[in-house]
Design a protein around this motif. Structure first.
Motif, PDB file in Angstrom:
ATOM      1  N   UNK A 134       4.073  17.805   3.158  1.00  0.00           N
ATOM      2  CA  UNK A 134       4.503  16.485   2.715  1.00  0.00           C
ATOM      3  C   UNK A 134       4.114  16.272   1.256  1.00  0.00           C
ATOM      4  N   UNK A 135       4.864  15.398   0.593  1.00  0.00           N
ATOM      5  CA  UNK A 135       4.579  15.056  -0.798  1.00  0.00           C
ATOM      6  C   UNK A 135       3.568  13.915  -0.846  1.00  0.00           C
ATOM      7  N   UNK A 136       2.537  14.121  -1.629  1.00  0.00           N
ATOM      8  CA  UNK A 136       1.518  13.101  -1.815  1.00  0.00           C
ATOM      9  C   UNK A 136       2.127  11.829  -2.395  1.00  0.00           C
ATOM     10  N   UNK A 137       1.532  10.675  -2.096  1.00  0.00           N
ATOM     11  CA  UNK A 137       2.019   9.429  -2.701  1.00  0.00           C
ATOM     12  C   UNK A 137       2.006   9.564  -4.230  1.00  0.00           C
ATOM     13  N   UNK A 138       3.073   9.076  -4.866  1.00  0.00           N
ATOM     14  CA  UNK A 138       3.192   9.202  -6.317  1.00  0.00           C
ATOM     15  C   UNK A 138       3.796  10.512  -6.773  1.00  0.00           C
ATOM     16  N   UNK A 139       4.188  11.385  -5.823  1.00  0.00           N
ATOM     17  CA  UNK A 139       4.711  12.714  -6.152  1.00  0.00           C
ATOM     18  C   UNK A 139       6.025  12.982  -5.426  1.00  0.00           C
ATOM     19  N   UNK A 140       6.843  13.871  -6.014  1.00  0.00           N
ATOM     20  CA  UNK A 140       7.997  14.443  -5.345  1.00  0.00           C
ATOM     21  C   UNK A 140       8.939  13.421  -4.745  1.00  0.00           C
ATOM     22  N   UNK A 141       9.242  13.565  -3.443  1.00  0.00           N
ATOM     23  CA  UNK A 141      10.177  12.681  -2.756  1.00  0.00           C
ATOM     24  C   UNK A 141       9.493  11.477  -2.129  1.00  0.00           C
ATOM     25  N   UNK A 142       8.169  11.424  -2.156  1.00  0.00           N
ATOM     26  CA  UNK A 142       7.449  10.230  -1.700  1.00  0.00           C
ATOM     27  C   UNK A 142       7.525   9.150  -2.772  1.00  0.00           C
ATOM     28  N   UNK A 143       7.164   7.922  -2.404  1.00  0.00           N
ATOM     29  CA  UNK A 143       7.248   6.808  -3.350  1.00  0.00           C
ATOM     30  C   UNK A 143       6.369   7.042  -4.570  1.00  0.00           C
ATOM     31  N   UNK A 144       6.931   6.759  -5.752  1.00  0.00           N
ATOM     32  CA  UNK A 144       6.173   6.870  -7.005  1.00  0.00           C
ATOM     33  C   UNK A 144       5.520   5.541  -7.379  1.00  0.00           C
ATOM     34  N   UNK A 145       6.186   4.452  -7.078  1.00  0.00           N
ATOM     35  CA  UNK A 145       5.682   3.139  -7.492  1.00  0.00           C
ATOM     36  C   UNK A 145       4.714   2.614  -6.437  1.00  0.00           C
ATOM     37  N   UNK A 146       3.464   3.037  -6.549  1.00  0.00           N
ATOM     38  CA  UNK A 146       2.446   2.672  -5.554  1.00  0.00           C
ATOM     39  C   UNK A 146       1.271   2.008  -6.258  1.00  0.00           C
ATOM     40  N   UNK A 147       0.654   1.081  -5.562  1.00  0.00           N
ATOM     41  CA  UNK A 147      -0.457   0.350  -6.166  1.00  0.00           C
ATOM     42  C   UNK A 147      -1.808   0.998  -5.960  1.00  0.00           C
ATOM     43  N   UNK A 148      -1.906   1.858  -4.960  1.00  0.00           N
ATOM     44  CA  UNK A 148      -3.199   2.448  -4.610  1.00  0.00           C
ATOM     45  C   UNK A 148      -3.096   3.975  -4.646  1.00  0.00           C
TER      46      UNK A 148
END
Length: 507
Positions: A291-305
């Motif tokens: 899986x793609x880490x938050x903020x990377x690849x196909x996972x969401x980039x616009x994250x607050x944490x």
């Protein structure tokens, strides 16, 4: 007639004209300015140079003009090399003798291909560390540039010296010189110390022993058969804070979950020459979940944490979404710490823990001033250069991760940096990784654990892998003979990695 201007940066900055050393201005910033202009060898904006070397209250433009006038006078230049206009400055090194191009960007493949005489010529260029006399702690952008060029060139120097020692074992007197230089660069390395002793004894006795024959390895021999159709399915799930996480499933058989690390992109790495052999080999006989880490690849980039705890929670979310009950878990690089935290939270869900190239302590937590400086310099470079059209930055980053890569692999990894995440996320992620510390959790890991680490890894020091293994009860440690943080498919270390992992999961 003027002699050729020589500029030497592989050690202390030295400038010569007709073999006579030129007395440079005593100002360290002025000399650093000359070195930066000579190494970059392209037109630089005055505003950029002012920002790099002088604080605003110091009237940066006046300071720059003063330094340029001192340099022009020192090198007796009438505009032949140092060319200025209202907005920019160029130090044209065309026709000059600069030592850096002789070794800049040499890959492991290049070192292997060079004949011994040319390798010895390259080794002789090094007089010390890159610009070792021009440390400027109050100029962070310059210091980041100097530090990371220095680290990259140190790795190149080590590759050259190691190649020379290996080639010249049948001539121990010549090999000993290079082995002793290696020892001076890495005095704590016991293997090098033993090499020096062995060569010294052979030189004294003049009893030359032939080098042992190398075994031929085929790293991908255990991979999937050529007629197997490759396919992966990409799905999405959500974390408790609403971040959408992308995960991919490939292969068939018992599950193997790989915890996410940064610079991943499920689709982009599927066909990559850097990660494809990992994916194919680990999907053979297993259902591999990545899986793609938050903020990377196909996972969401616009994250607050973008915190360590959030990353552990993401691992929980993916495991729950797939419905995994009990499974082996693979951590790579910083995801080793995330995997450890997950095991401590969920000791009954993980059957076996595999950790490659990892660490328990981020660079800020290791109590090493050089590691701290390196981390801060890298953070500055990421903030300034990530994703921009700056091949020098991307190449520097790539050479740390895969120094033994081919040009095709390096080009792909260079591009991955722009594909995988934003400059802001990259900077935040790198800061988070520097503060990781799961040292106190190691003793609570109660599942069978295999720890593997590349011996000459330039991204995560070998000692950190040993610290990781020593802290986990009953963990087995495997030393892999490689300098690559990401093991490449054609190197023996990757075959060793696969063999160890498969044997461990089969137990």
């Amino acid at each position: 007639m003027k002699g050729v201007l020589e500029i030497k940066v592989l050690g202390q900055l030295v400038v010569l004209r007709g073999a006579r050393e030129i007395a440079l201005p005593p100002s360290k910033k002025t000399r650093a300015l000359l070195a930066y202009l000579a190494v970059t060898n392209r037109r630089q904006r005055r505003d950029h140079l002012c920002q790099m070397f002088w604080d605003i209250p110091d009237d940066p433009r006046a300071s720059l003009r003063w330094s340029l006038s001192k340099l022009r006078h020192a090198i007796d230049d009438n505009g032949d090399c140092l060319r200025t206009d209202r907005d920019s400055v160029l130090f044209d090194t065309t026709g000059l003798d600069v030592d850096l191009p002789g070794v800049a960007h040499l890959t492991a493949g290049d070192v292997h291909a060079l004949d011994t005489q040319r390798l010895e010529t390259a080794a002789a260029l090094f007089r010390g560390r890159f610009l070792e006399d021009l440390e400027l702690p109050r100029c962070p952008v310059f210091e980041a540039w100097r530090t990371f060029h220095g680290d990259a060139l140190d790795r190149t120097r080590l590759m050259i010296l190691q190649a020379l020692v290996e080639r010249l074992r049948s001539d121990p007197e010549r090999a000993l010189t290079y082995a002793e230089t290696l020892q001076s660069l890495d005095p704590a390395n016991k293997q090098i110390t033993l090499e020096v002793r062995s060569l010294a004894a052979a030189a004294r006795e003049r009893a030359v022993q032939p080098p042992p024959a190398r075994e031929e390895h085929q790293a991908l021999a255990e991979g999937p058969a050529p007629d197997v159709q490759r396919s992966q399915e990409i799905h999405y799930c959500s974390s408790p804070d609403g971040v959408r996480l992308a995960y991919a499933v490939s292969g068939s058989g018992p599950p193997l979950l790989r915890a996410a690390h940064w610079m991943s992109h499920l689709q982009y790495e599927w066909e990559s020459p850097v990660w494809r052999h990992w994916i194919d080999s680990l999907s053979t006989g297993n259902t591999l979940i990545r899986y793609d880490e938050r903020g990377n690849g196909l996972s969401d980039w616009n994250v607050g944490d973008i915190s360590f705890d959030a990353m552990v929670t993401d691992l929980e979310s993916v495991a729950d979404a797939i419905g995994l009950d009990r499974f082996p878990l693979l951590g790579v690089s910083q995801s080793c710490a995330i995997s450890i935290a997950y095991v401590v939270r969920h000791p009954k869900r993980v059957s076996r823990l595999i950790l490659y190239g990892g660490y328990a302590r981020g660079r800020r937590k290791r109590g090493d001033s050089h590691q701290l400086d390196t981390h801060e310099a890298m953070t500055t470079l990421i903030r300034e250069g990530w994703g921009k059209d700056n091949p020098a930055f991307r190449q520097l980053f790539t050479e740390a991760f895969i120094p033994g890569a081919s040009r095709e692999q390096m080009a792909w990894f260079n591009d991955l940096q722009r594909q995988t995440t934003s400059p802001l996320n990259a900077s935040l992620l790198h800061t988070t990784f520097g503060d990781i510390d799961v040292s106190a959790m190691l003793g609570d890991v109660g599942v069978p654990t295999l720890v593997l680490h590349a011996r000459n890894d330039a991204v995560v020091p070998f000692e950190e892998g040993k610290v990781l293994a020593a802290g986990i009860p009953g963990a087995r440690f495997v030393d892999l003979n490689s300098a690559n943080h990401i093991l490449l498919g054609d190197e023996p270390a990757f075959a060793d990695f696969l063999r160890e992992v498969r044997s461990f999961m089969a137990e």
